[in-house]
Design a protein around this motif. Structure first.
Motif, PDB file in Angstrom:
ATOM      1  N   UNK A 338       3.296 -40.603   1.892  1.00  0.00           N
ATOM      2  CA  UNK A 338       3.574 -39.862   0.673  1.00  0.00           C
ATOM      3  C   UNK A 338       4.188 -40.734  -0.411  1.00  0.00           C
ATOM      4  N   UNK A 339       5.091 -41.619  -0.037  1.00  0.00           N
ATOM      5  CA  UNK A 339       5.831 -42.367  -1.041  1.00  0.00           C
ATOM      6  C   UNK A 339       5.630 -43.877  -0.948  1.00  0.00           C
ATOM      7  N   UNK A 340       4.666 -44.319  -0.217  1.00  0.00           N
ATOM      8  CA  UNK A 340       4.459 -45.762  -0.078  1.00  0.00           C
ATOM      9  C   UNK A 340       2.996 -46.120  -0.283  1.00  0.00           C
ATOM     10  N   UNK A 341       2.781 -47.326  -0.792  1.00  0.00           N
ATOM     11  CA  UNK A 341       1.448 -47.896  -0.930  1.00  0.00           C
ATOM     12  C   UNK A 341       1.432 -49.240  -0.201  1.00  0.00           C
ATOM     13  N   UNK A 342       0.268 -49.619   0.288  1.00  0.00           N
ATOM     14  CA  UNK A 342       0.108 -50.947   0.885  1.00  0.00           C
ATOM     15  C   UNK A 342      -1.235 -51.523   0.477  1.00  0.00           C
ATOM     16  N   UNK A 343      -1.305 -52.843   0.492  1.00  0.00           N
ATOM     17  CA  UNK A 343      -2.544 -53.532   0.146  1.00  0.00           C
ATOM     18  C   UNK A 343      -3.540 -53.439   1.291  1.00  0.00           C
ATOM     19  N   UNK A 344      -4.781 -53.759   1.023  1.00  0.00           N
ATOM     20  CA  UNK A 344      -5.820 -53.641   2.051  1.00  0.00           C
ATOM     21  C   UNK A 344      -5.564 -54.548   3.245  1.00  0.00           C
ATOM     22  N   UNK A 345      -4.809 -55.637   3.034  1.00  0.00           N
ATOM     23  CA  UNK A 345      -4.485 -56.513   4.167  1.00  0.00           C
ATOM     24  C   UNK A 345      -3.231 -56.045   4.906  1.00  0.00           C
ATOM     25  N   UNK A 346      -2.784 -54.810   4.632  1.00  0.00           N
ATOM     26  CA  UNK A 346      -1.650 -54.142   5.280  1.00  0.00           C
ATOM     27  C   UNK A 346      -0.297 -54.661   4.802  1.00  0.00           C
ATOM     28  N   UNK A 347      -0.268 -55.577   3.852  1.00  0.00           N
ATOM     29  CA  UNK A 347       1.009 -56.059   3.338  1.00  0.00           C
ATOM     30  C   UNK A 347       1.606 -55.031   2.383  1.00  0.00           C
ATOM     31  N   UNK A 348       2.933 -55.075   2.245  1.00  0.00           N
ATOM     32  CA  UNK A 348       3.628 -54.105   1.419  1.00  0.00           C
ATOM     33  C   UNK A 348       3.752 -54.610  -0.016  1.00  0.00           C
ATOM     34  N   UNK A 361       0.356 -38.596  -7.890  1.00  0.00           N
ATOM     35  CA  UNK A 361      -0.437 -37.934  -6.851  1.00  0.00           C
ATOM     36  C   UNK A 361      -0.857 -36.534  -7.283  1.00  0.00           C
ATOM     37  N   UNK A 362      -1.462 -36.452  -8.462  1.00  0.00           N
ATOM     38  CA  UNK A 362      -1.860 -35.168  -9.026  1.00  0.00           C
ATOM     39  C   UNK A 362      -2.810 -34.437  -8.076  1.00  0.00           C
ATOM     40  N   UNK A 364      -2.408 -33.826  -5.087  1.00  0.00           N
ATOM     41  CA  UNK A 364      -2.360 -34.417  -3.742  1.00  0.00           C
ATOM     42  C   UNK A 364      -3.688 -35.067  -3.351  1.00  0.00           C
ATOM     43  N   UNK A 365      -4.395 -35.626  -4.347  1.00  0.00           N
ATOM     44  CA  UNK A 365      -5.711 -36.233  -4.065  1.00  0.00           C
ATOM     45  C   UNK A 365      -5.797 -37.679  -4.551  1.00  0.00           C
ATOM     46  N   UNK A 366      -4.695 -38.248  -5.029  1.00  0.00           N
ATOM     47  CA  UNK A 366      -4.757 -39.562  -5.672  1.00  0.00           C
ATOM     48  C   UNK A 366      -4.110 -40.626  -4.783  1.00  0.00           C
ATOM     49  N   UNK A 367      -4.929 -41.239  -3.946  1.00  0.00           N
ATOM     50  CA  UNK A 367      -4.428 -42.219  -2.981  1.00  0.00           C
ATOM     51  C   UNK A 367      -4.789 -43.657  -3.341  1.00  0.00           C
ATOM     52  N   UNK A 368      -5.606 -43.852  -4.373  1.00  0.00           N
ATOM     53  CA  UNK A 368      -5.993 -45.194  -4.772  1.00  0.00           C
ATOM     54  C   UNK A 368      -5.370 -45.543  -6.120  1.00  0.00           C
ATOM     55  N   UNK A 369      -5.536 -46.794  -6.525  1.00  0.00           N
ATOM     56  CA  UNK A 369      -4.817 -47.290  -7.701  1.00  0.00           C
ATOM     57  C   UNK A 369      -5.762 -48.083  -8.595  1.00  0.00           C
ATOM     58  N   UNK A 370      -5.608 -47.882  -9.906  1.00  0.00           N
ATOM     59  CA  UNK A 370      -6.331 -48.689 -10.888  1.00  0.00           C
ATOM     60  C   UNK A 370      -5.332 -49.351 -11.818  1.00  0.00           C
ATOM     61  N   UNK A 371      -5.779 -50.426 -12.467  1.00  0.00           N
ATOM     62  CA  UNK A 371      -5.018 -50.988 -13.569  1.00  0.00           C
ATOM     63  C   UNK A 371      -5.804 -50.763 -14.846  1.00  0.00           C
TER      64      UNK A 371
END
Length: 462
Positions: A338-348, A361-362, A364-371
């Protein structure tokens, strides 16, 4: 081939950026642009399949081979723009010349990527004399079978992955050297002094070993029965049967040097933070972009871009503001809880650049990130299934930074077990870092845009 007045050939520019160079072929104008390691020429002078193949080879190229979803969508888009949606067939390097329904590329390799048939119009047709395949403008680039003796337009492809005389496989450029013959240590020094990383290391039964057997050793006979490898035990590969063996290290043989493919404008690669990056100008979902970067990018350690230090963030933004000023770029970052993100290589997270009130997390469907480049590279959480965003493939990842929301906090890294994170309400991964010194009983970090964002943690008493 006589170039008709009506005929034209256009090397198509990826929207990436307008990098001009002289065309390598004589049939096309004197400028070309590349997309993901290849240049494409769309020829409207109509030829049979074999004649089109010969014309492409005269330009040191071949009829186009389409290996990825991204490449197909890029070519289909260019066809629609070039033809205005009018209906034309364009030869590609695919046919079922040996057995009906068994489709092989021009190098006789199976078409293992999904086939883009125009199924709505009954393709592929089951007609014995229709053995060749063409992309169809006016039908979204979808494929159809055509008689190989028919005269159609065609697409040539020129590959620029490695230097002339080198071989490309698994993200590496390979070169055989056998004059003069050298000992293993001398061969290693030779490679390093001539722009290569080292001697090539090869395991038996690996894909690289098979590539050497099928492509390199047959294509370029050596003066020697053995070539040095970089396996660390004075291993050689037999140039006749591909067997690996150990030889006296002071013996003199030819050898195989290898290097990572360089970042090059010819390959649409650019450097940021000391790593190669390439913009993929096709809108895809997160999973599609991730799969492409990991398996199809040509990078040996390909991944969706990981922005884990300030240098990469700054240099990426400079490049993107110049060539993609309005782009929204998928990152290789995903919600882990819920409150954490990690990179695809599992690093924090060791660096973050969230926009105010993000992530939210509008629905409860927003799990990915853009810049968002137009917003100075600020980050937003988005739905992973959305296919409105382009992406960047990166070769490897750099050392983590200690920056949160663009502010350097002079972090140093300690294991999570060194801290009491109870009561931490957001981004506990940040608790692996702390500002110097650890003199206070607790440390409070306030991170913009995160609800209840005071992260309170303290060193455990041991």
């Amino acid at each position: 081939m006589e170039f008709s007045a009506a005929g034209w050939c256009m090397l198509v520019a990826v929207i990436l950026f307008g990098h001009d160079d002289k065309c390598l072929g004589s049939l096309c104008p004197d400028t070309w642009h590349s997309f993901m390691g290849s240049s494409y020429c769309f020829e409207d002078d109509q030829q049979t399949f074999d004649s089109a193949w010969d014309d492409c080879q005269s330009m040191s190229g071949s009829l186009v081979r389409i290996d990825t979803d991204a490449e197909f969508h890029y070519l289909a888009k260019q066809l629609e723009e070039l033809t205005g949606g009018e209906e034309y067939n364009y030869w590609i390097a695919l046919r079922d010349k040996y057995a009906q329904g068994v489709y092989l590329w021009d190098d006789d390799n199976d078409a293992t990527w999904k086939l883009f048939w125009d199924e709505e119009n009954g393709q592929p047709v089951d007609v014995d004399s229709y053995d060749c395949v063409a992309m169809q403008s006016g039908y979204g680039g979808r494929w159809g079978k055509v008689a190989c003796t028919s005269t159609e337009r065609y697409i040539c492809e020129i590959n620029h992955r490695c230097d002339e005389g080198e071989y490309f496989n698994d993200g590496k450029c390979l070169a055989i050297n056998d004059v003069p013959p050298l000992s293993q240590s001398e061969a290693t020094t030779f490679c390093q002094n001539h722009g290569y990383d080292e001697l090539l290391s090869v395991d038996s039964n690996s894909s690289m070993h098979q590539f050497l057997m099928d492509e390199v050793l047959l294509d370029q006979p050596s003066h020697f029965d053995s070539l040095w490898l970089g396996n660390g035990d004075c291993s050689t590969i037999d140039t006749n049967d591909g067997q690996l063996s150990v030889e006296p290290c002071d013996s003199e043989y030819g050898f195989i040097c290898n290097r990572e493919r360089r970042c090059s404008a010819l390959d649409d690669s650019f450097d940021a933070g000391g790593l190669c990056h390439r913009v993929i100008e096709v809108e895809t979902s997160y999973n599609e972009a991730k799969e492409y970067c990991e398996t199809e990018s040509g990078y040996s350690n390909g991944q969706l871009v990981k922005i884990n230090n300030r240098q990469i963030a700054d240099e990426l933004l400079v490049y993107l503001k110049k060539y993609h000023p309005t782009a929204k770029i998928l990152l290789g970052l995903k919600r882990a809880s819920e409150n954490t993100f990690s990179w695809d290589d599992k690093s924090q997270l060791a660096f973050a650049n969230w926009q105010a009130f993000q992530p939210d997390n509008h629905g409860n469907t927003e799990d990915c990130v853009i810049m968002d480049v137009a917003e100075d590279g600020k980050w937003y959480d988005v739905n992973c299934e959305s296919d409105f965003y382009i992406s960047i493939c990166q070769n490897g990842s750099a050392v983590d930074d200690g920056v949160v929301n663009g502010r350097e906090l002079d972090y140093f890294h300690l294991p999570m077990d060194d801290f009491d994170t109870s009561g931490t309400t957001a981004y506990p991964s940040v608790a692996k870092c702390a500002p110097r010194p650890l003199a206070a009983d607790h440390i409070t970090l306030t991170i913009d845009g995160i609800k209840d964002s005071a992260l309170k943690f303290k060193p455990k008493i041991k």
